[in-house]
Design an enzyme around this catalytic site. Sequence first.
Site, PDB file in Angstrom:
ATOM      1  CG  ASP A  65      -0.349   0.148   2.499  1.00  0.00           C
ATOM      2  OD1 ASP A  65       0.879   0.221   2.541  1.00  0.00           O
ATOM      3  OD2 ASP A  65      -1.079   0.208   3.501  1.00  0.00           O
ATOM      4  CB  ALA A  66       4.441   1.944  -0.525  1.00  0.00           C
TER       5      ALA A  66
END
Lengths: 75, 130
Positions: free
Chosen positions: A56-57
């Site tokens: 989810d960066a």
Amino acid sequence: MEMVMIAASIILGLGALATGIGFGLLGGKLLESTARQPEMANQLQTKTFIMAGLLDAVPMIGVGIAMYLIFVVAG
Amino acid sequence: MTKTRTGLIRLPLVRWLTAEGSVVLVISLLWSLESRLAGYSALIGGLIFVIPSAYFAHRVFRHQGARNASLMVGDLFRAESIKLALTAVFFAAVFILMEPVHVPALLFTFAVMVAISPALRWFLRSKPQR
């Protein structure tokens, strides 16, 4: 103004879609591996957690940029 | 890996939070060399990452063990949704309520934290006992 909103919507929508697909695959693999080797469940959970942070960066940065576009550039 | 009496893993949550907080402070101090507003904005950017991330870690590890695998995965999905929503709400609140704000410092610190946090967690993870 409308173009900025459309851009922000595309960023948020594609980010959410990609995160959904990625987390679906990740969760599926976690279930599969846990069923195969139940004694490894805790280690697999920790590794899944670390991979979730990597996964989810890009959507997280996308959320930040989209909020900037909506509330600062267009607002 | 630290195990409790029930065989569950005790997470190094405090170590993770301390490490992430330290990195945020260092980046804020570096930005504050440019201006006080930049340092403050950098601190806010780091907190926007650290707070939802701490909630995510807390929520994901509520259930452990192979018997709770489906609960683990359900919690993973819920925690991720809430984390993204919290991040969006925090960004919106900062851009609406905080005036003025140094946007490059805010976004840079947030992006750096997003990038290095998985590495920090990997290095500070619990090691399995043989």
